[in-house]
Design a protein around this motif. Sequence first.
Motif, PDB file in Angstrom:
ATOM      1  N   PHE A  86      13.901   0.701  -6.171  1.00 36.31           N
ATOM      2  CA  PHE A  86      13.681   2.017  -5.583  1.00 36.31           C
ATOM      3  C   PHE A  86      14.814   2.411  -4.634  1.00 36.31           C
ATOM      4  O   PHE A  86      15.140   3.600  -4.504  1.00 36.31           O
ATOM      5  CB  PHE A  86      12.327   2.051  -4.873  1.00 36.31           C
ATOM      6  CG  PHE A  86      11.163   2.035  -5.822  1.00 36.31           C
ATOM      7  CD1 PHE A  86      10.817   3.179  -6.527  1.00 36.31           C
ATOM      8  CD2 PHE A  86      10.430   0.887  -6.039  1.00 36.31           C
ATOM      9  CE1 PHE A  86       9.755   3.181  -7.429  1.00 36.31           C
ATOM     10  CE2 PHE A  86       9.367   0.864  -6.930  1.00 36.31           C
ATOM     11  CZ  PHE A  86       9.033   2.020  -7.634  1.00 36.31           C
ATOM     12  N   GLN A  87      15.422   1.430  -3.981  1.00 37.69           N
ATOM     13  CA  GLN A  87      16.590   1.743  -3.144  1.00 37.69           C
ATOM     14  C   GLN A  87      17.764   2.211  -3.998  1.00 37.69           C
ATOM     15  O   GLN A  87      18.459   3.171  -3.638  1.00 37.69           O
ATOM     16  CB  GLN A  87      16.994   0.513  -2.336  1.00 37.69           C
ATOM     17  CG  GLN A  87      16.066   0.205  -1.179  1.00 37.69           C
ATOM     18  CD  GLN A  87      16.557  -0.994  -0.396  1.00 37.69           C
ATOM     19  OE1 GLN A  87      16.686  -2.091  -0.933  1.00 37.69           O
ATOM     20  NE2 GLN A  87      16.857  -0.803   0.873  1.00 37.69           N
ATOM     21  N   LYS A  89      17.626   3.641  -6.860  1.00 37.09           N
ATOM     22  CA  LYS A  89      17.298   4.983  -7.358  1.00 37.09           C
ATOM     23  C   LYS A  89      17.664   6.032  -6.317  1.00 37.09           C
ATOM     24  O   LYS A  89      18.260   7.073  -6.644  1.00 37.09           O
ATOM     25  CB  LYS A  89      15.809   5.040  -7.685  1.00 37.09           C
ATOM     26  CG  LYS A  89      15.373   6.268  -8.443  1.00 37.09           C
ATOM     27  CD  LYS A  89      13.907   6.163  -8.876  1.00 37.09           C
ATOM     28  CE  LYS A  89      13.482   7.367  -9.688  1.00 37.09           C
ATOM     29  NZ  LYS A  89      12.069   7.252 -10.124  1.00 37.09           N
ATOM     30  N   LYS A  90      17.339   5.758  -5.074  1.00 40.19           N
ATOM     31  CA  LYS A  90      17.646   6.697  -3.990  1.00 40.19           C
ATOM     32  C   LYS A  90      19.156   6.846  -3.786  1.00 40.19           C
ATOM     33  O   LYS A  90      19.682   7.968  -3.675  1.00 40.19           O
ATOM     34  CB  LYS A  90      16.976   6.205  -2.707  1.00 40.19           C
ATOM     35  CG  LYS A  90      17.284   7.030  -1.474  1.00 40.19           C
ATOM     36  CD  LYS A  90      16.532   6.491  -0.258  1.00 40.19           C
ATOM     37  CE  LYS A  90      17.031   5.128   0.158  1.00 40.19           C
ATOM     38  NZ  LYS A  90      16.392   4.646   1.414  1.00 40.19           N
ATOM     39  N   LYS A  94      21.555  10.132  -5.001  1.00 42.75           N
ATOM     40  CA  LYS A  94      22.227  10.808  -3.890  1.00 42.75           C
ATOM     41  C   LYS A  94      23.726  10.894  -4.149  1.00 42.75           C
ATOM     42  O   LYS A  94      24.362  11.924  -3.908  1.00 42.75           O
ATOM     43  CB  LYS A  94      21.947  10.048  -2.592  1.00 42.75           C
ATOM     44  CG  LYS A  94      22.705  10.536  -1.368  1.00 42.75           C
ATOM     45  CD  LYS A  94      22.287  11.943  -0.951  1.00 42.75           C
ATOM     46  CE  LYS A  94      22.987  12.339   0.334  1.00 42.75           C
ATOM     47  NZ  LYS A  94      22.720  13.754   0.700  1.00 42.75           N
ATOM     48  N   GLU A 143      20.185  -0.724   2.524  1.00 39.61           N
ATOM     49  CA  GLU A 143      19.782   0.250   3.549  1.00 39.61           C
ATOM     50  C   GLU A 143      20.958   0.580   4.467  1.00 39.61           C
ATOM     51  O   GLU A 143      21.171   1.745   4.834  1.00 39.61           O
ATOM     52  CB  GLU A 143      18.617  -0.315   4.361  1.00 39.61           C
ATOM     53  CG  GLU A 143      18.072   0.625   5.422  1.00 39.61           C
ATOM     54  CD  GLU A 143      17.355   1.840   4.867  1.00 39.61           C
ATOM     55  OE1 GLU A 143      17.003   2.732   5.658  1.00 39.61           O
ATOM     56  OE2 GLU A 143      17.146   1.904   3.632  1.00 39.61           O
ATOM     57  N   TYR A 146      23.306   2.870   2.573  1.00 36.88           N
ATOM     58  CA  TYR A 146      22.765   4.230   2.508  1.00 36.88           C
ATOM     59  C   TYR A 146      22.997   4.976   3.823  1.00 36.88           C
ATOM     60  O   TYR A 146      23.392   6.152   3.821  1.00 36.88           O
ATOM     61  CB  TYR A 146      21.278   4.177   2.184  1.00 36.88           C
ATOM     62  CG  TYR A 146      20.648   5.524   1.987  1.00 36.88           C
ATOM     63  CD1 TYR A 146      20.950   6.295   0.862  1.00 36.88           C
ATOM     64  CD2 TYR A 146      19.744   6.039   2.921  1.00 36.88           C
ATOM     65  CE1 TYR A 146      20.374   7.544   0.666  1.00 36.88           C
ATOM     66  CE2 TYR A 146      19.170   7.289   2.735  1.00 36.88           C
ATOM     67  CZ  TYR A 146      19.486   8.035   1.602  1.00 36.88           C
ATOM     68  OH  TYR A 146      18.919   9.276   1.429  1.00 36.88           O
TER      69      TYR A 146
END
Length: 465
Positions: A86-87, A89-90, A94, A143, A146
Motif C-alpha cells: 500500500f505504501q 501504491k501511494k 504520486k 515513509e 515519501y
Amino acid sequence: MAIVIFIILYINKFFVPDRAFDTLNYHLYNQENFGVSLYKYNFFPQRVINSHSFVLGDTSHYIFRSILGYRLGTILNTIVMIIIYFQLKKILFKYLVDMNINTPKKYKSLEFFLMIWIILNEIFLWNIASYYVDILAVPLVLELIYILFFILTDNKNEYIYYISFLSGLIIALKISNAILILFFAVYYIFKNRNILKNYKMYLGVILLLLILTPYIIDSYKQTGNPIFPFANKIFKSSFFYTDITVMDFIGFRNRFGPKKFFEYIFWPIYMIIHPEKSGDVVFYSGRVLIYTISIIYMCVHSIKNNTFYKCSKLIIFYLSIYIIYLFYFFGYNRYFPIIDILGGMVVFISIFYSLNDNLKYRKNYYVLFLCLLITLQTIYLSFGYFIRNIEFSWRESLLSNLKTYILNYKYILNDKVSYNLTKDYNIDTWLIVENDSGLATILNNDIPMININETFLNDFLKEKI
C-alpha cells in the motif's frame, strides 16, 4: 487481492518451522534476551558478534511468537509486506502524477502485477514465514522517502520530529541501517541548509538518540563500546581486539561482491555467472540487471524528450543507493533490501513513462522487452522458490510436499518453545557444530558447551593424519 496473494504465500510456508541458520544461532536468542549478559563465559552465544546490538526487529517478532507459537509467530514479515504494497501504491501513483504521466484503465492489471513483482523479489520471498529482520525497516524507509520527496513544503521544519522518530526506529531495527539514515540526513540538509541554524534540528537528533539509548547503554555496559563492534578503534572494546573492519572480520569482503574494476562495472551480469557472490543462498534471478536496463532507458529517453528534470530525482536517488549497495554492502541484497524496492520502482516508472502518449519518442518495444525479461525472471524465481525450496530455511512447501504439511498441522498454535527440554531428555552437555550456540543457550545456558568448528576440526585432522 494483494492481501490474498501474500496470505497464500504465507500459508505455503509457515506450517514447517523456521530452521534457518541465523534464526537458530541468534534471532531466537535476541528475541527474549535483551539486556541479558552475553559474555557470561569466554565466548559469544551467537555466530556473528554484532548480531546482539539494536535488536528491536527481533523483539518485535517475539511479541507474535509468544502469543501465536513458533510457526504462526512468523507472520510479522508478511504483515510488513502487505503494508509495503500500500505504501508503494501511494508513492508510485504520486510520482506518476508529478511527472504528468497518465495511466489508462487498460493498464490497471499491469500496474497491479508490477507492484506485486516489486515486493516478491528473492529476499522478500525468503523472509516470508521467517524470523529474519531484514525487511522490517522497509516500511519506515518508504515513509521517509515519501515525506522527503513528496510531502515537505517550503516549511521544511514541519516534519523534523517525525523524521527523527522514524530514523531512530530504522536504526534500532538493524544497526546497519544507519548508513541509509546518514544518506537521508545529507540529502535533507543539502535541500534545506538553513536547518543547521534551527534548534529543531538538534532536538530531532536528541529524539533519535533517545530512541537508541536503551541499545547504546546495553552495548556499552556489556562491551565498553556503545555501538559494538563498530568504531572500535575509538572505543577499544576488549571483545573486538582486531583493527580490521567488521565486514572483513566476518568475511564479507572476501565472500561477496565485486573485486575488480570489470566486476564493479558489470556487476548485474557478473552475478548471473557467479551467484555465490550475491549472498549466502546461492541464487540470483537477474533482477538487478532489469533495474539497470530500466535506469539506462530512463536516462537516455528522458534526455531525448527534454524531461530529464522530472526523472532526475528518482534516477539520482537510485544511483546513490546503488553505490551504497555495491561498495558498503558488497552487493549483498539481504543486508540492503531497499535496493530491490527502489529498483522495482524504477522499472515501474520507466514502463509507464514509455507508455505515456504525450512522449515524442515513445518506444513501446522497450515495454515488451522488459515485460518479457520480468516474466522469465519471475518463472525462474518461482521454480527456485516453490519447486526447489530455495530460501533461508530450505523448507518444503505446501506445493512441494503435502505430506509434510499434514504432519505439521497439529502443531499450529501449540508449538511454544519448551524450556524443560533439557530436563525431559536428560541432557548434560551441549555438543555444538559450526557455532550453533544461540538455541542451546536459550534452552539451558547452565549446561557445559563443547563448540566444534568444522573447518578447524578438518584442518586439525588433516595434520594428525
